[in-house]
Scaffold this active site. Sequence first.
Site, short mmCIF file in Angstrom:
data_model
loop_
_atom_site.label_atom_id
_atom_site.label_comp_id
_atom_site.label_asym_id
_atom_site.label_seq_id
_atom_site.Cartn_x
_atom_site.Cartn_y
_atom_site.Cartn_z
N THR A 185 0.86 -1.18 0.00
CA THR A 185 0.00 0.00 0.00
C THR A 185 0.90 1.23 0.00
OG1 THR A 185 -0.09 0.10 2.40
CG2 THR A 185 -1.78 -1.20 1.33
N GLU A 330 -5.45 -3.74 -1.70
CA GLU A 330 -5.92 -5.00 -1.10
C GLU A 330 -6.99 -5.69 -1.94
OE1 GLU A 330 -5.45 -2.10 0.31
OE2 GLU A 330 -4.90 -2.23 2.43
N LYS A 439 -15.23 15.02 12.84
CA LYS A 439 -16.23 14.80 13.90
C LYS A 439 -16.50 16.12 14.59
CE LYS A 439 -14.24 10.48 13.63
NZ LYS A 439 -12.92 10.43 13.01
N TRP A 444 -20.97 13.93 12.03
CA TRP A 444 -19.86 13.76 11.10
C TRP A 444 -20.03 14.66 9.89
CZ3 TRP A 444 -17.85 8.08 10.44
CH2 TRP A 444 -17.60 7.55 11.71
#
Length: 544
Positions: A185, A330, A439, A444
């Site tokens: 990654t 992934e 947040k 959110w």
Amino acid sequence: MFSTMQDEQLSLATLLRYAASFHGDATISTWTGDGVRTSTYRDMGRDAAKLSNALRELGVGVGDRVGTFMWNNTEHMTVYAAVPAMGAVLHAINIRLFPEQAIYVTNHAEDQVVIVDGSLVPMFQEYLPKMRTVRHVVVVNGDPATLTVPEGVQLHSYTELIAAQPDTYDYPVLEEHSPAGMCYTSGTTGDPKGVVYSHRSNWLHAMQVLSPSGMRFSDHDTVLAIVPLFHANAWGLPYAAMMSGASLLMPDRFLQPAPLLQMMDAVRPTFAAAVPTIWGGVLAALDAHPQDISYLTRCVVGGSAVPPAMMRAFEEKHGVTLLHAWGMTETSPLGSVGHPPRGATGEQEWEYRFTQGRFPAGVQARIVGDDGAVLPNDGEAWGEVEVRGPWITASYYSPEGPMVDPEKFDDGWLRTGDVGKISPNGFLTLVDRSKDVIKSGGEWISSVDLENAVMGHPAVAEASVIGVPDEKWDERPLVAIVLKEGATAEASELREFLSDKFAKWQLPEHWTFIDEVPKTSVGKFDKKRLRARYADGDLKVVTL
Ligand code: ADP
């Protein structure tokens, strides 16, 4: 009862033989700066056999890792084809990682051979003494004499290494779950982690790339592969190109908008793949110097959210369809692609195209809430996206064995770290990365929604939104703006522009104007660095 089907193992060697024979005339063109050098899949088949023979002579056997430190070009494609076909494991090293990360991934993967582009020798020279497992370095498209190798490491010229080798190779028959390639990654949100693809996963993934719910290219296409071959398994392009017989245009190291447009003009690719920041640059260059690119019918764009304004501009001004796709290293990486469903027209069609796309049959997906409960696919409930399927990783690689970290895996599902919702007909809409969501007072705010909206303002070239600490609300959004060349806009005007698109409490009060959004090694907005600049007091913030 039994199945009568043959037990044929899926193998990338079969794919190579197929491409080199039945699609032997398909071309790979590499940009040289002022023109192209072109070869065919037939040539690739020959050179892959020569390279396989040479690597075997160097002691590379089944399961051994061969690293590349290269641009996208003909030779890199040849290595992509040869290494897995001979049973070894391809590790395309991200040349833009920080030095310590590039060294880390090479040691971690235990690369025995690294094939290095001549233009990257000065950089590689710094890393090599710390690469503990490398025994052979092969310099391609350059002079090996420019590299000094430590004791115990042998230096080769790619051309000389393969020159006298036989042009056939008896590729081994491997079990289809055998490792074929690995990719780390890019470390956007942490240390690079290794994913190992198998022959089977790459084969099935290539079929998905080509399918109607994937990228849909064929031997009628020439694919401009801007996404680096070291980023997320090259988005599956090399093996899908071999499987379909699509021709390839490789940009080598010429990745700025001007040379990209120049090579497009010369070769007229019909399909392309790159992250949004590349397309943003190309769009700005086209605004400054108009050029017909309507031969490019489709581009797949992913890696980060594609701003709707960019999708519309490409379609309406240039006749180019941007296909929004979601995936991860992934997931090989293709997860979902945003083809509008049957019956969607007009604005509804756009709404579907702005989503991260529809999951194909090969990718099961679900949304999981904070408490671990699976939420309905009703297009409303949102939580962490979890996926599973034959080309989704079940663990991270470690020399000691598979790492199944509970933070990343949940009972056989991959936890993506992405927060989103899924509609009843399988379309994914990402809200944010869980680490980037802001947040504010127990609610959110999606940084991506704010970015997409403000990038629709005509004066804005790029925008990146991060959460900054706030005594009263915990966190509040800070919008970092890069204005288009020659354009002006005040923070108050931009906030006003957002006012009918967001609830009042979501509207950002903190703004900063910067020259450029810092980018990660694969060209995504680097919020880690932006946060660090804020913490260091490096940003001049206007608070409204
Ligand atoms: P890294 O995790 O280091 O950035 P990857 O390139 O594998 O490396 O990144 C995968 C991540 O990129 C996804 O988990 C998601 O957060 C983001 N991503 C990929 N495609 C999209 C998209 N179309 N829209 C929004 N985010 C995306």
